[in-house]
Design a protein around this motif. Structure first.
Motif, PDB file in Angstrom:
ATOM      1  N   UNK A  10       0.796  -1.225   0.000  1.00 59.43           N
ATOM      2  CA  UNK A  10       0.000   0.000   0.000  1.00 59.43           C
ATOM      3  C   UNK A  10       0.831   1.278   0.000  1.00 59.43           C
ATOM      4  N   UNK A  11       2.166   1.148   0.031  1.00 57.11           N
ATOM      5  CA  UNK A  11       3.028   2.332   0.034  1.00 57.11           C
ATOM      6  C   UNK A  11       4.358   1.917  -0.560  1.00 57.11           C
ATOM      7  N   UNK A  12       4.905   2.711  -1.474  1.00 63.32           N
ATOM      8  CA  UNK A  12       6.039   2.262  -2.276  1.00 63.32           C
ATOM      9  C   UNK A  12       7.401   2.635  -1.715  1.00 63.32           C
ATOM     10  N   UNK A  13       7.464   3.526  -0.761  1.00 61.98           N
ATOM     11  CA  UNK A  13       8.735   3.928  -0.165  1.00 61.98           C
ATOM     12  C   UNK A  13       8.847   3.326   1.235  1.00 61.98           C
ATOM     13  N   UNK A  14       9.984   3.567   1.890  1.00 63.16           N
ATOM     14  CA  UNK A  14      10.109   3.182   3.291  1.00 63.16           C
ATOM     15  C   UNK A  14       9.403   4.255   4.109  1.00 63.16           C
ATOM     16  N   UNK A  15       8.354   3.874   4.815  1.00 63.67           N
ATOM     17  CA  UNK A  15       7.553   4.846   5.565  1.00 63.67           C
ATOM     18  C   UNK A  15       8.350   5.410   6.737  1.00 63.67           C
ATOM     19  N   UNK A  16       8.250   6.727   6.938  1.00 63.97           N
ATOM     20  CA  UNK A  16       8.815   7.297   8.164  1.00 63.97           C
ATOM     21  C   UNK A  16       7.793   7.111   9.285  1.00 63.97           C
ATOM     22  N   UNK A  17       8.135   7.527  10.488  1.00 57.74           N
ATOM     23  CA  UNK A  17       7.252   7.229  11.627  1.00 57.74           C
ATOM     24  C   UNK A  17       5.883   7.886  11.482  1.00 57.74           C
ATOM     25  N   UNK A  18       5.848   9.119  11.004  1.00 55.69           N
ATOM     26  CA  UNK A  18       4.560   9.796  10.820  1.00 55.69           C
ATOM     27  C   UNK A  18       3.702   9.042   9.810  1.00 55.69           C
ATOM     28  N   UNK A  19       4.299   8.662   8.686  1.00 55.19           N
ATOM     29  CA  UNK A  19       3.566   7.905   7.672  1.00 55.19           C
ATOM     30  C   UNK A  19       3.119   6.557   8.212  1.00 55.19           C
ATOM     31  N   UNK A  20       3.981   5.909   8.978  1.00 58.68           N
ATOM     32  CA  UNK A  20       3.653   4.607   9.544  1.00 58.68           C
ATOM     33  C   UNK A  20       2.390   4.688  10.406  1.00 58.68           C
ATOM     34  N   UNK A  21       2.342   5.657  11.304  1.00 59.11           N
ATOM     35  CA  UNK A  21       1.174   5.755  12.191  1.00 59.11           C
ATOM     36  C   UNK A  21      -0.083   6.133  11.412  1.00 59.11           C
ATOM     37  N   UNK A  22       0.049   6.938  10.367  1.00 60.83           N
ATOM     38  CA  UNK A  22      -1.120   7.253   9.536  1.00 60.83           C
ATOM     39  C   UNK A  22      -1.637   6.004   8.829  1.00 60.83           C
ATOM     40  N   UNK A  23      -0.727   5.152   8.365  1.00 62.37           N
ATOM     41  CA  UNK A  23      -1.155   3.971   7.614  1.00 62.37           C
ATOM     42  C   UNK A  23      -1.701   2.859   8.508  1.00 62.37           C
ATOM     43  N   UNK A  24      -1.394   2.919   9.791  1.00 59.76           N
ATOM     44  CA  UNK A  24      -1.969   1.929  10.699  1.00 59.76           C
ATOM     45  C   UNK A  24      -3.496   1.980  10.655  1.00 59.76           C
ATOM     46  N   UNK A  25      -4.057   3.160  10.410  1.00 58.01           N
ATOM     47  CA  UNK A  25      -5.521   3.253  10.299  1.00 58.01           C
ATOM     48  C   UNK A  25      -5.876   4.175   9.148  1.00 58.01           C
ATOM     49  N   UNK A  26      -5.472   3.793   7.950  1.00 55.12           N
ATOM     50  CA  UNK A  26      -5.695   4.658   6.788  1.00 55.12           C
ATOM     51  C   UNK A  26      -7.137   4.637   6.313  1.00 55.12           C
ATOM     52  N   UNK A  27      -7.983   3.790   6.902  1.00 55.94           N
ATOM     53  CA  UNK A  27      -9.406   3.751   6.550  1.00 55.94           C
ATOM     54  C   UNK A  27     -10.283   4.360   7.648  1.00 55.94           C
ATOM     55  N   UNK A  28      -9.675   5.208   8.480  1.00 54.34           N
ATOM     56  CA  UNK A  28     -10.410   5.762   9.624  1.00 54.34           C
ATOM     57  C   UNK A  28     -11.636   6.564   9.205  1.00 54.34           C
TER      58      UNK A  28
END
Length: 201
Positions: A10-28
């Motif tokens: 679902x994401x093509x780069x190495x996620x940074x911490x901010x991106x990681x936490x956003x993607x934990x619940x990207x369907x919020x």
């Protein structure tokens, strides 16, 4: 309209911490967030993260279980869906990943591990259309993405929408799946824009 479920990046780069936490619940923002089982929406999603963030997640709580190069998070997202963290060696390089697996399906972490290794071992870097759309969705701020509601025709309701430039300095929502190749290209970062199309596994 929730169903999705196959294993997917679902994401093509190495996620940074901010991106990681956003993607934990990207369907919020999904409609009826508390009324429907969203397990199929999350199950199978995965992305790459840094070693530092992988280790940070390991230290937050004791894992639910550990098996070789993976561990399961003790807290469940929804139903029997929880985070699985992977520390994998791919082509001689140590890499780290997060994925959502349905633990009621006991082989699912192993299947996800195999899918990640297969996807990341491909000699030519490429992306499917679905991966392009998922990357755009993951990278877009909540203010510019959403779900089709009651103002949309019945068949579109519940589908993901994203803001596109509509001229006169204005934006308008459009179904994510309906983006043209030009709109997709414009929303991707330059280093992903010209990758060849991959054949879906």
């Amino acid at each position: 309209m929730h169903p999705v479920s196959p294993i997917r990046k679902i994401f093509q780069d190495v996620a940074d911490r901010r991106q990681m936490f956003r993607m934990f619940d990207r369907h919020a923002q999904r409609p009826n967030r508390w009324d429907a089982d969203a397990s199929a929406l999350y199950a199978g999603e995965w992305f790459e993260m840094s070693e530092r963030d992988h280790d940070h997640m390991f230290e937050i709580l004791p894992p639910f279980w550990m098996r070789g190069d993976m561990f399961a998070m003790r807290e469940f997202l929804t139903g029997s869906i929880t985070s699985i963290f992977f520390a994998l060696t791919i082509d001689g390089e140590a890499r780290h990943f997060h994925g959502y697996c349905d633990l009621s399906d006991k082989p699912s972490p192993g299947r996800m591990r195999a899918a990640i290794v297969d996807r990341e071992s491909r000699p030519v870097k490429a992306m499917t259309r679905t991966e392009r759309l998922d990357h755009i969705w993951s990278a877009t701020h909540d203010n510019y993405r959403g779900y089709a509601g009651e103002r949309w025709p019945e068949p579109s309701r519940g589908k993901r929408t994203i803001a596109v430039y509509g001229g006169n300095r204005s934006t308008q929502p459009k179904l994510l799946d309906d983006l043209t190749d030009e709109e997709i290209s414009a929303k991707l970062p330059v280093h992903l824009r010209y990758l060849p199309d991959a054949i879906a596994a």
